[in-house]
Design an enzyme around this catalytic site. Structure first.
Site, PDB file in Angstrom:
ATOM      1  N   SER A  76       0.794  -1.236   0.000  1.00 49.20           N
ATOM      2  CA  SER A  76       0.000   0.000   0.000  1.00 49.20           C
ATOM      3  C   SER A  76       0.825   1.283   0.000  1.00 49.20           C
ATOM      4  O   SER A  76       0.297   2.343  -0.310  1.00 49.20           O
ATOM      5  CB  SER A  76      -0.968   0.018   1.180  1.00 49.20           C
ATOM      6  OG  SER A  76      -0.289   0.224   2.390  1.00 49.20           O
ATOM      7  N   LYS A 113       0.706   4.476   6.870  1.00 49.04           N
ATOM      8  CA  LYS A 113      -0.032   5.265   5.874  1.00 49.04           C
ATOM      9  C   LYS A 113       0.411   6.724   5.976  1.00 49.04           C
ATOM     10  O   LYS A 113       1.061   7.133   6.929  1.00 49.04           O
ATOM     11  CB  LYS A 113      -1.547   5.217   6.129  1.00 49.04           C
ATOM     12  CG  LYS A 113      -2.156   3.833   6.158  1.00 49.04           C
ATOM     13  CD  LYS A 113      -2.259   3.222   4.792  1.00 49.04           C
ATOM     14  CE  LYS A 113      -2.933   1.863   4.882  1.00 49.04           C
ATOM     15  NZ  LYS A 113      -2.574   0.996   3.805  1.00 49.04           N
TER      16      LYS A 113
END
Length: 157
Positions: A76, A113
């Site tokens: 990701s 993230k």
């Protein structure tokens, strides 16, 4: 003063192992550092050699007692040059701000993230279009654990 929240003992006990220790006990590791830069284009025969040392601990670690290392799984964050197998350097003493790459917990699940915090909205954003942003809404428990300040990568040989 840092706005990073402490990790509850139950969460901390569940994931701390040898690689998640603080860098406090890191021994100096001074390695040779050439003064010339490495050319990614044409080689430079004019580069002079100067014998200097680089200690990776002082290069990457600002606050040893609050710095931890985490191995990466998943894809990701590939757009931010963070790949599976990399080891992140995470500093808990840095106040997380909009745009920082962070290690966070959402409902107890640890993630890496990019932090989005604008106009009353908070989200954790991937750097891979295959992974949608996670908007923090009522019912989601967010704990921003620390800010990513670097990484180690082992190249295949």
């Amino acid at each position: 003063m840092s706005s990073v929240l402490p990790v509850p003992e139950s969460i901390a006990a569940a994931f701390f192992n040898d690689i998640h220790r603080p860098a406090l006990a890191a021994l100096p590791c001074a390695l040779p550092l050439d003064s010339g830069k490495v050319s990614a284009g044409f080689p430079s025969p004019a580069a002079d050699y100067e014998d200097r040392r680089l200690d990776i601990n002082t290069y990457l670690i600002r606050n040893p007692v609050s710095t931890f290392f985490f191995p990466v799984e998943g894809r990701s964050m590939e757009g931010a040059e963070i790949f599976a197998g990399d080891v992140l350097v995470v500093d808990r003493s840095i106040a997380p701000q909009h745009g920082h790459i962070v290690v966070a917990f959402i409902n107890g699940e640890r993630l890496v993230k990019r932090l989005y915090r604008r106009a009353g909205r908070v989200a954790l954003v991937s750097e891979n279009q295959d992974y949608p942003p996670i908007e923090i809404r009522e019912g989601l428990d967010l704990l921003v654990w620390g800010v990513v300040i670097g990484k180690f990568k082992r190249l295949p040989i």
